[in-house]
Structures are given as C-alpha cells and as structure tokens.
Design a protein around this motif. Structure first.
Motif, short mmCIF file in Angstrom:
data_model
loop_
_atom_site.label_atom_id
_atom_site.label_comp_id
_atom_site.label_asym_id
_atom_site.label_seq_id
_atom_site.Cartn_x
_atom_site.Cartn_y
_atom_site.Cartn_z
N LEU A 197 12.85 -10.16 1.10
CA LEU A 197 11.40 -10.08 1.31
C LEU A 197 11.07 -9.99 2.79
N ASP A 198 11.84 -10.67 3.62
CA ASP A 198 11.61 -10.60 5.06
C ASP A 198 11.85 -9.20 5.61
N CYS A 199 12.72 -8.44 4.96
CA CYS A 199 13.12 -7.12 5.47
C CYS A 199 12.29 -5.97 4.91
N ILE A 200 11.63 -6.18 3.79
CA ILE A 200 10.92 -5.11 3.09
C ILE A 200 9.49 -4.99 3.60
N ASP A 201 9.05 -3.77 3.84
CA ASP A 201 7.66 -3.53 4.24
C ASP A 201 6.73 -3.43 3.04
N VAL A 202 7.11 -2.61 2.06
CA VAL A 202 6.27 -2.40 0.88
C VAL A 202 7.13 -2.58 -0.37
N LEU A 203 6.62 -3.39 -1.29
CA LEU A 203 7.27 -3.62 -2.57
C LEU A 203 6.40 -3.01 -3.66
N VAL A 204 6.99 -2.14 -4.47
CA VAL A 204 6.31 -1.59 -5.64
C VAL A 204 6.81 -2.40 -6.83
N ASP A 205 5.95 -3.24 -7.40
CA ASP A 205 6.43 -4.19 -8.40
C ASP A 205 5.89 -3.88 -9.79
N GLY A 206 6.57 -4.44 -10.79
CA GLY A 206 6.13 -4.33 -12.17
C GLY A 206 6.92 -3.30 -12.96
N GLU A 207 7.15 -3.61 -14.21
CA GLU A 207 7.84 -2.67 -15.09
C GLU A 207 6.98 -1.43 -15.32
N PHE A 208 7.65 -0.29 -15.56
CA PHE A 208 6.92 0.91 -15.96
C PHE A 208 6.45 0.72 -17.39
#
Length: 215
Positions: A168-179
């Motif tokens: 989490l410290d390294c990631i800029d944007v997280l796209v979350d959730g199941e399709f």
C-alpha cells in the motif's frame, strides 16, 4: 509466482502509455472475467529476476507513464511477496512514474485489515468513504502505514501482514473490487463494472479516508 503476460505499450489499464504485468493465480473467479485462464496459479511463465529486469527496462522510455499490475490477482498471498519486490524496484529506479494495481479484494474490508490499519468490526460497520475529485496528480509526501496506525485510524484484530502494508505504501492507485458482470459498464475508464473504484492510495493513507479519483 507465474505470470500470464507483459504488455509494454498498454493504454487500457491506467493513464497514458503503460507497462502492464498480468500475474497468474486468482481465487475470486468472477463471472465474465476477461482473463479466466490466469485463475490458475501455474498458468503462463515463471516470474524470475530476468522478468523483473525486462519490466524495468520497458519502463525506461520517457513516454511510458508507469506500471500497472493486474491478474489473476496480485494481492493473493502467493503473489504478494514477488509483487512487492517489483514495485519497490520500480520506486527505486523510477520514482517519478506511477504504479497502479488491480485487485478483486476490497480496500477497507480486506487490504486495510490485513495491513493492520483497520479491524473486522470497523470494516463491517463501513469506514468513511469519500468520493473526492482530484486532478490526477499523485505528487507529494505519503505517510507510512505505521504513521496511519499510530494516528489512530484503526487497530488490527490480529497480526498485520507487513507485505500488504508495504504494498500500500508503494501503490499510487488501487482499482478494487471484484468484476460484477451484471454491473458491467463500457463507459467507465480503467475498470469493468461500476462497483469498482479508482482509489488514490496516497491521499487515503494521509487522511484516513478512502479518496477516489473521479474518472
């Protein structure tokens, strides 16, 4: 870890032209998944040090905006360690380039809890969520996971997974959730169904609230 594919000029999974790594292995098995062959943890090729260097070299040109990591599922326990080593290497060599990560897991209910930044009780009750329009810039200092925990955003019910906290410290944007096939929307940018969110991880960690990009 195995991986299914590396796309070196991807324009579908984040802003600009990006390098995208598709890891293998996923337990979500979403109905209508575009990459179902990559559910198998043994699918594709074995990820090695040479693979990491290939990705780093592909990121070198100035016109490449950053790295996107998809699946499969990058946040599966079997994949987290290798993914972390890759994103740390990208941060060291290309600190100006953005890192996007796609996951079927939920940011508050799963990742923050695993990272020791939330509790099951807090997740079930629902943490504050803020849909905040931002200009897409991800510059600026980012608090560490320890800073957020120490500030009192939440305490874990069990031992934190250091790997998730560092990711989490390294990631800029997280796209979350199941399709969710029933919520598929072709008009959405960089995601497949309207339950999925584009989370600005830096601002979310800074504020203790979930801040979503407006796209």
């Amino acid at each position: 870890m195995n991986y299914a594919n590396i796309k070196k000029t991807d324009v579908a999974n984040g802003p600009g032209i990006r390098v995208s790594l598709f890891v293998s292995g996923c337990t979500h098995r979403c109905k209508g998944c575009f990459n179902s062959e990559a559910w198998d943890f043994h699918y594709g090729r074995v990820y090695t040090g040479e693979t990491e260097e290939e990705i780093l070299q592909a990121l070198a040109p100035d016109h490449i905006g950053g790295l996107s990591i998809l699946g499969g599922e990058p946040m599966e326990p079997e994949n987290r360690g290798t993914v972390l080593e890759l994103v740390k290497a990208v941060r060291r060599r290309y600190p100006q380039k953005s890192i996007w990560c796609y996951t079927g897991y939920d940011y508050e209910k799963d990742l923050l809890v695993w990272a020791g930044q939330g509790s099951h009780k807090g997740a079930e009750a629902g943490m504050d969520r803020v849909a905040e329009t931002v200009d897409g810039s991800l510059d600026g200092a980012m608090e560490t996971a320890d800073d957020v925990v120490n500030r009192g955003v939440g305490t874990a019910d069990y031992a934190a997974d250091r790997t998730v906290r560092e990711l989490l410290d390294c990631i800029d944007v997280l796209v979350d959730g199941e399709f969710v096939e029933e919520r598929k929307n072709l008009r959405l940018a960089f995601r497949g169904s309207d339950n999925q969110r584009l989370i600005d991880v830096r601002k979310s960690l800074q504020t203790g609230r979930t801040v979503c990009l407006s796209r």
